[in-house]
Design a protein around this motif. Structure first.
Motif, PDB file in Angstrom:
ATOM      1  N   LEU A 682       0.833  -1.199   0.000  1.00  0.00           N
ATOM      2  CA  LEU A 682       0.000   0.000   0.000  1.00  0.00           C
ATOM      3  C   LEU A 682       0.869   1.251   0.000  1.00  0.00           C
ATOM      4  CD1 LEU A 682      -2.553  -0.991   2.805  1.00  0.00           C
ATOM      5  CD2 LEU A 682      -2.918  -1.159   0.330  1.00  0.00           C
ATOM      6  N   ASN A 683       0.291   2.362  -0.410  1.00  0.00           N
ATOM      7  CA  ASN A 683       0.937   3.654  -0.229  1.00  0.00           C
ATOM      8  C   ASN A 683       1.135   3.881   1.271  1.00  0.00           C
ATOM      9  OD1 ASN A 683       0.329   6.700   0.526  1.00  0.00           O
ATOM     10  ND2 ASN A 683       1.288   6.695  -1.504  1.00  0.00           N
ATOM     11  N   LEU A 684       2.361   4.159   1.675  1.00  0.00           N
ATOM     12  CA  LEU A 684       2.681   4.188   3.105  1.00  0.00           C
ATOM     13  C   LEU A 684       1.996   5.339   3.831  1.00  0.00           C
ATOM     14  CD1 LEU A 684       6.474   3.291   2.862  1.00  0.00           C
ATOM     15  CD2 LEU A 684       4.586   1.775   3.477  1.00  0.00           C
ATOM     16  N   GLU A 685       1.930   6.494   3.194  1.00  0.00           N
ATOM     17  CA  GLU A 685       1.243   7.625   3.816  1.00  0.00           C
ATOM     18  C   GLU A 685      -0.234   7.307   4.045  1.00  0.00           C
ATOM     19  OE1 GLU A 685       3.227   7.771   1.220  1.00  0.00           O
ATOM     20  OE2 GLU A 685       4.572   9.515   1.300  1.00  0.00           O
ATOM     21  N   LYS A 686      -0.865   6.692   3.031  1.00  0.00           N
ATOM     22  CA  LYS A 686      -2.277   6.347   3.148  1.00  0.00           C
ATOM     23  C   LYS A 686      -2.485   5.249   4.192  1.00  0.00           C
ATOM     24  CE  LYS A 686      -6.337   5.111   0.372  1.00  0.00           C
ATOM     25  NZ  LYS A 686      -6.865   4.160   1.352  1.00  0.00           N
ATOM     26  N   MET A 687      -1.566   4.260   4.196  1.00  0.00           N
ATOM     27  CA  MET A 687      -1.656   3.184   5.188  1.00  0.00           C
ATOM     28  C   MET A 687      -1.672   3.751   6.597  1.00  0.00           C
ATOM     29  SD  MET A 687       1.215   0.383   6.276  1.00  0.00           S
ATOM     30  CE  MET A 687       1.556  -0.239   4.633  1.00  0.00           C
ATOM     31  N   TYR A 688      -0.734   4.643   6.863  1.00  0.00           N
ATOM     32  CA  TYR A 688      -0.650   5.223   8.204  1.00  0.00           C
ATOM     33  C   TYR A 688      -1.899   6.032   8.523  1.00  0.00           C
ATOM     34  CZ  TYR A 688       1.086   7.496  12.378  1.00  0.00           C
ATOM     35  OH  TYR A 688       1.223   7.932  13.680  1.00  0.00           O
ATOM     36  N   LYS A 689      -2.311   6.852   7.575  1.00  0.00           N
ATOM     37  CA  LYS A 689      -3.466   7.727   7.817  1.00  0.00           C
ATOM     38  C   LYS A 689      -4.741   6.916   8.022  1.00  0.00           C
ATOM     39  CE  LYS A 689      -5.704  11.902   6.045  1.00  0.00           C
ATOM     40  NZ  LYS A 689      -5.675  12.947   4.993  1.00  0.00           N
ATOM     41  N   ASP A 690      -4.905   5.823   7.260  1.00  0.00           N
ATOM     42  CA  ASP A 690      -6.083   4.974   7.423  1.00  0.00           C
ATOM     43  C   ASP A 690      -6.127   4.364   8.818  1.00  0.00           C
ATOM     44  OD1 ASP A 690      -6.900   5.539   4.881  1.00  0.00           O
ATOM     45  OD2 ASP A 690      -6.266   3.622   4.012  1.00  0.00           O
ATOM     46  N   TRP A 691      -4.942   3.967   9.320  1.00  0.00           N
ATOM     47  CA  TRP A 691      -4.907   3.389  10.672  1.00  0.00           C
ATOM     48  C   TRP A 691      -5.094   4.474  11.733  1.00  0.00           C
ATOM     49  CZ3 TRP A 691      -1.160   4.586  14.414  1.00  0.00           C
ATOM     50  CH2 TRP A 691      -1.364   3.929  15.636  1.00  0.00           C
ATOM     51  N   ARG A 692      -4.381   5.569  11.600  1.00  0.00           N
ATOM     52  CA  ARG A 692      -4.349   6.619  12.621  1.00  0.00           C
ATOM     53  C   ARG A 692      -5.595   7.492  12.604  1.00  0.00           C
ATOM     54  NH1 ARG A 692      -4.419   9.735  16.359  1.00  0.00           N
ATOM     55  NH2 ARG A 692      -2.662  10.885  17.229  1.00  0.00           N
ATOM     56  N   GLY A 693      -6.164   7.657  11.409  1.00  0.00           N
ATOM     57  CA  GLY A 693      -7.302   8.551  11.285  1.00  0.00           C
ATOM     58  C   GLY A 693      -6.910   9.971  10.952  1.00  0.00           C
ATOM     59  N   SER A 694      -5.604  10.224  10.827  1.00  0.00           N
ATOM     60  CA  SER A 694      -5.110  11.552  10.478  1.00  0.00           C
ATOM     61  C   SER A 694      -3.648  11.435  10.078  1.00  0.00           C
ATOM     62  CB  SER A 694      -5.234  12.511  11.671  1.00  0.00           C
ATOM     63  OG  SER A 694      -4.371  12.098  12.727  1.00  0.00           O
ATOM     64  N   ASP A 695      -3.109  12.506   9.519  1.00  0.00           N
ATOM     65  CA  ASP A 695      -1.675  12.543   9.231  1.00  0.00           C
ATOM     66  C   ASP A 695      -0.909  12.603  10.554  1.00  0.00           C
ATOM     67  OD1 ASP A 695      -1.890  12.543   6.440  1.00  0.00           O
ATOM     68  OD2 ASP A 695      -2.319  14.693   6.418  1.00  0.00           O
ATOM     69  N   PRO A 696       0.356  12.129  10.569  1.00  0.00           N
ATOM     70  CA  PRO A 696       1.140  12.179  11.807  1.00  0.00           C
ATOM     71  C   PRO A 696       1.435  13.609  12.233  1.00  0.00           C
ATOM     72  CG  PRO A 696       2.534  11.558   9.960  1.00  0.00           C
ATOM     73  CD  PRO A 696       1.127  11.540   9.447  1.00  0.00           C
ATOM     74  N   LYS A 697       1.491  13.819  13.533  1.00  0.00           N
ATOM     75  CA  LYS A 697       1.794  15.142  14.088  1.00  0.00           C
ATOM     76  C   LYS A 697       3.100  15.059  14.878  1.00  0.00           C
ATOM     77  CE  LYS A 697      -3.091  16.415  14.488  1.00  0.00           C
ATOM     78  NZ  LYS A 697      -3.567  15.203  13.786  1.00  0.00           N
ATOM     79  N   ILE A 698       3.855  16.150  14.882  1.00  0.00           N
ATOM     80  CA  ILE A 698       5.167  16.158  15.517  1.00  0.00           C
ATOM     81  C   ILE A 698       5.088  16.463  17.013  1.00  0.00           C
ATOM     82  CG2 ILE A 698       5.768  18.603  15.225  1.00  0.00           C
ATOM     83  CD1 ILE A 698       8.561  17.592  14.262  1.00  0.00           C
ATOM     84  N   GLN A 699       3.943  16.966  17.493  1.00  0.00           N
ATOM     85  CA  GLN A 699       3.838  17.386  18.887  1.00  0.00           C
ATOM     86  C   GLN A 699       4.122  16.254  19.878  1.00  0.00           C
ATOM     87  OE1 GLN A 699       1.753  18.398  16.522  1.00  0.00           O
ATOM     88  NE2 GLN A 699       2.233  20.604  16.513  1.00  0.00           N
ATOM     89  N   PRO A 700       3.610  15.028  19.666  1.00  0.00           N
ATOM     90  CA  PRO A 700       3.914  13.955  20.626  1.00  0.00           C
ATOM     91  C   PRO A 700       5.407  13.664  20.742  1.00  0.00           C
ATOM     92  CG  PRO A 700       2.011  13.350  19.316  1.00  0.00           C
ATOM     93  CD  PRO A 700       2.578  14.597  18.704  1.00  0.00           C
ATOM     94  N   MET A 701       6.137  13.791  19.636  1.00  0.00           N
ATOM     95  CA  MET A 701       7.583  13.588  19.672  1.00  0.00           C
ATOM     96  C   MET A 701       8.261  14.665  20.511  1.00  0.00           C
ATOM     97  SD  MET A 701      10.244  13.651  16.479  1.00  0.00           S
ATOM     98  CE  MET A 701      12.034  13.772  16.712  1.00  0.00           C
ATOM     99  N   LEU A 702       7.879  15.905  20.286  1.00  0.00           N
ATOM    100  CA  LEU A 702       8.481  17.001  21.055  1.00  0.00           C
ATOM    101  C   LEU A 702       8.177  16.851  22.539  1.00  0.00           C
ATOM    102  CD1 LEU A 702       7.673  20.002  18.669  1.00  0.00           C
ATOM    103  CD2 LEU A 702       9.839  18.778  18.917  1.00  0.00           C
ATOM    104  N   LYS A 703       6.968  16.429  22.861  1.00  0.00           N
ATOM    105  CA  LYS A 703       6.589  16.225  24.257  1.00  0.00           C
ATOM    106  C   LYS A 703       7.403  15.104  24.876  1.00  0.00           C
ATOM    107  CE  LYS A 703       2.623  15.155  27.232  1.00  0.00           C
ATOM    108  NZ  LYS A 703       1.171  14.811  27.265  1.00  0.00           N
ATOM    109  N   ALA A 704       7.535  13.998  24.151  1.00  0.00           N
ATOM    110  CA  ALA A 704       8.291  12.852  24.665  1.00  0.00           C
ATOM    111  C   ALA A 704       9.753  13.207  24.895  1.00  0.00           C
ATOM    112  CB  ALA A 704       8.179  11.675  23.701  1.00  0.00           C
ATOM    113  N   ARG A 705      10.268  14.098  24.072  1.00  0.00           N
ATOM    114  CA  ARG A 705      11.661  14.534  24.191  1.00  0.00           C
ATOM    115  C   ARG A 705      11.840  15.645  25.233  1.00  0.00           C
ATOM    116  NH1 ARG A 705      16.336  12.264  21.638  1.00  0.00           N
ATOM    117  NH2 ARG A 705      15.730  11.318  19.666  1.00  0.00           N
ATOM    118  N   GLY A 706      10.729  16.124  25.779  1.00  0.00           N
ATOM    119  CA  GLY A 706      10.813  17.219  26.735  1.00  0.00           C
ATOM    120  C   GLY A 706      11.154  18.532  26.087  1.00  0.00           C
ATOM    121  N   LEU A 707      10.829  18.660  24.793  1.00  0.00           N
ATOM    122  CA  LEU A 707      11.145  19.877  24.044  1.00  0.00           C
ATOM    123  C   LEU A 707       9.928  20.775  23.908  1.00  0.00           C
ATOM    124  CD1 LEU A 707      13.294  18.301  21.183  1.00  0.00           C
ATOM    125  CD2 LEU A 707      14.085  19.270  23.334  1.00  0.00           C
ATOM    126  N   LYS A 708       8.847  20.416  24.562  1.00  0.00           N
ATOM    127  CA  LYS A 708       7.602  21.192  24.447  1.00  0.00           C
ATOM    128  C   LYS A 708       6.929  21.292  25.802  1.00  0.00           C
ATOM    129  CE  LYS A 708       3.206  21.141  22.055  1.00  0.00           C
ATOM    130  NZ  LYS A 708       2.067  20.297  22.066  1.00  0.00           N
TER     131      LYS A 708
END
Length: 708
Positions: A682-708
């Protein structure tokens, strides 16, 4: 890291990142080259078609791979010269089936070349690298073969192919175009020269670096020079003559012992040995780098691109160097700002200890550990007794897989392995159906490349009715004698990471092997593995495997809280060193074909300055160019950014789990069905979006890194 051998066994040689080879001189005679009793020429009769290492010898590999090359050449000629009208079966499927022997023998070969090498295997590796490159060109620069694929691709809508077969046709056609099928005959000959040169140089870089790691090992003669280092570790590194202790180099810039070494001069000695391992003497890789980046740039120009990264990123999620740089531009300021704050905090700690010197890279981990103990009251030595290797694997990694996906395991002591330290498990579905075989090769040794990776001995495919046979390789120091192997939390996390790759391979459900499992873009393949790291600290999982190796007591909640509270500690450093490596990679591979590099070290220094990743003096890149095996000996050229890219995906994905009930069987099955089982169908972007329900967001990464 995923190191699945690509289809057609291309010369993306397994990265040689650490440790030295065992010396074993074996010259292959004509008699030994005889294939009459070569076990690699036929499928193994062991369960799942697992390699029979009780029969396979070093001298079997070269003749088997040469025979595989010849068989594939004949098959390709038959396809290309056929007078029949091209069909999916006589063209696409025929090519898919053409490399069975070559793939089978090379997958086993590259396992040993990376995990248990010797001079014989290294010699074969060097000899075969240009042959594999030529084999790739024989297929993808074949005008008659490409014409047949183009005929099918042009009328693909009328072929009535089911989805996976259509995807296979599209993938092949795109591979032909990317490889240069549209070039003139004259330019194709130039390209073949470039490809052979690249294959030879990458293999030579890997071998040179393996020698550099060996030669760079540091010997300390006085025990006081190693004050603070774990006694059990020292026992395992004591020289056989009882005189001194030899510390091998890890593949990264920073070395694990720098966290505990009390003697500053010793820290500096070990750090500088790592830093300079491959920029001097017989093992200097700088000329190889200059030649390699130049040839890659010329290849890209010939193919119509401004630089190698533009060409290389075509089938990735990022698509272009500009998109990668845009992604990093949102991370670098936050990462370096936090790293500077961490640096200031460590400098205060140095002063509080009555010391008066400027923080240097070799001081960072030692004093950062003091800061961590002070801020979070967490001592690595407090938690290691709860992380015994077998418990982590069976009661942690496997237990998490059971809770999420229902899989179970049993040890298999009847399957021969390539080294006595390797152990094997059979995995089963929730209903008891066989899933596959898993090999665990966890201990460091001189014959093994550094780092950690996953790959396949046997790739899942319905075409061949194959279930997966998968291995994980780590480099955990082996304890002396019968002492238990107690892991750092980083090693625990790495074990979960690599098994995430394994799950991606085990859950593959594809018809065709070249679309199966982990055969996805570099900036997606690290997503399942990084995502799997999240379960290492999940309360239900952690309490099941974190058991004191002496008393069996469960890790106390107080220590769990300390581990979690310290989760954002040193994240400025961690992200900055990774971004520095990623940007070095991208700058090496966006060099104009017209530019000639005179000085590798000067280019590296300027590259870090250009991206402002040198602002924090004591934070070096995770890899210097001279020992950056991922990009100069492995398959990550213009692709090291993928670790950060997929980190964004995995934090975003875990955020979905957190918001939808966490670790549940239902959530695991949904993730398996919609992501882990899909391979490259499958198209990887579509695969992820179909599972997640949206495009990926960077905020959870920044939070996990303590950068936000």
């Amino acid at each position: 890291m995923n190191k699945a051998i690509p289809f057609l066994a291309l010369a993306l040689i397994i990265a040689a990142c650490n440790d030295s080879k065992e010396k074993e001189k074996t010259n292959l005679s004509e008699e030994q080259m005889d294939n009459t009793e070569n076990p690699l020429l036929s499928e193994s009769t062991l369960p799942y078609g697992a390699p029979n290492f009780s029969k396979i010898k070093d001298e079997n590999f070269k003749p088997a791979m040469l025979e595989g090359i010849e068989q594939q050449k004949n098959a390709v000629e038959t396809i290309a010269n056929s007078e029949e009208e091209p069909t999916f079966d006589n063209t696409v499927l025929a090519l898919e089936k053409s490399g069975e022997l070559l793939n089978r023998s090379s997958e086993i070969f590259y396992t040993l070349a990376g995990a248990n090498t010797n001079e014989t295997l290294q010699s074969v590796e060097e000899e075969m690298a240009p042959k594999f490159a030529a084999q790739n060109d024989m297929i993808y620069l074949n005008e008659k073969l490409f014409k047949r694929f183009k005929t099918l691709h042009d009328k693909k809508e009328t072929l009535n192919l089911e989805a996976e077969s259509l995807k296979l046709l599209e993938e092949y056609y795109e591979d032909f175009e990317i490889a240069g099928a549209n070039l003139s005959s004259e330019d194709k000959e130039k390209l073949k020269v470039y490809n052979e040169k690249i294959a030879t140089l990458t293999t030579k870089f890997g071998k040179t670096l393996l020698d550099a790691n060996n030669a760079g090992a540091v010997t300390f003669m006085n025990k006081e020079d190693l004050a603070g280092v774990d006694e059990d570790f020292l026992k395992s590194k004591e020289n056989k003559d009882g005189k001194g202790w030899t510390i091998p180099l890890q593949n990264t810039t920073q070395q694990p012992l720098l966290q505990s070494m009390e003697n500053r001069a010793s820290r500096e000695k070990l750090y500088k040995a790592a830093w300079h391992r491959a920029d001097q003497g017989a093992n200097d890789t700088r000329e190889l780098i200059k030649e390699l980046v130049e040839v890659r740039a010329q290849k890209a120009k010939l193919l119509g691109f401004n630089n190698y990264a533009e060409w290389s990123l075509q089938k990735t999620m990022a698509k272009t160097p500009e998109n990668v740089n845009k992604f990093f531009s949102g991370l670098i300021p936050a990462a370096t700002t936090k790293a500077q704050a961490e640096s200031d905090e460590i400098q205060k700690m140095i002063k509080s200890k009555g010391q008066d010197f400027k923080l240097e890279p070799w001081d960072w981990n030692y004093y950062a550990e003091m800061v961590r103990k002070e801020k979070y009251d967490l001592d690595e030595n407090q938690i290691k007794p709860y992380f015994e290797l077998k418990n982590v694997l069976e009661k942690g990694v496997f237990y998490a897989a059971n809770k999420l996906y229902g899989i179970t395991y049993k040890p298999r002591t009847d399957i021969p392995t390539y080294h006595e330290d390797v152990f094997v498990y059979e995995l089963f579905e929730e209903n008891g159906d066989a899933l596959g075989l898993f090999y665990a090769d966890f201990f460091a040794r001189p014959s093994k490349s550094g780092g950690a990776w996953m790959s396949n001995f046997v790739t899942q495919s319905k075409l061949y009715n194959k279930k997966p046979v998968i291995y994980n390789v780590l480099n955990i120091p082996k304890p002396a004698g019968n002492e238990p192997a107690l892991l750092t939390y980083d090693e625990v996390s790495t074990m979960f990471h690599e098994f995430g790759h394994a799950l991606h391979g085990f859950f593959a459900d594809q018809q065709y092997p070249s679309l199966s499992g982990t055969a996805v873009a570099r900036d997606f393949v690290e997503f399942p593995s990084q995502f799997n790291e999240n379960w290492a600290l999940y309360p239900e999982i952690l309490k099941n495997y974190a058991l004191h190796y002496k008393t069996g007591e469960q890790i106390p909640q107080q220590l769990i809280d300390k581990i979690k509270n310290s989760g954002t500690f040193n994240q400025g450093y961690s992200l900055t060193e990774n971004l520095a490596g990623s940007n070095l990679d991208m700058q090496w591979h966006t060099i104009s074909p017209d530019k000639k590099i005179e000085d590798v070290n000067a280019f590296e220094k300027q590259a870090l300055s250009n991206t402002k990743l040198d602002l924090v003096h004591a934070v070096p890149p995770r890899y210097r160019s001279t020992y950056f095996s991922h990009i100069f000996a492995g398959g990550y050229a213009a692709g090291y950014y993928s670790y950060s890219w997929t980190e964004m995906l995995h934090h975003d994905a875990y955020n979905w789990f957190e918001n939808n009930g966490g670790l549940t069987r239902e959530n695991g099955q949904r993730f398996r069905d919609m992501v882990l089982s899909k391979g490259n169908t499958l198209n990887l972007e579509k695969m992820y979006k179909d599972w997640r329900g949206s495009d990926p967001k960077i905020q959870p990464m920044l939070k996990a890194r303590g950068l936000k």
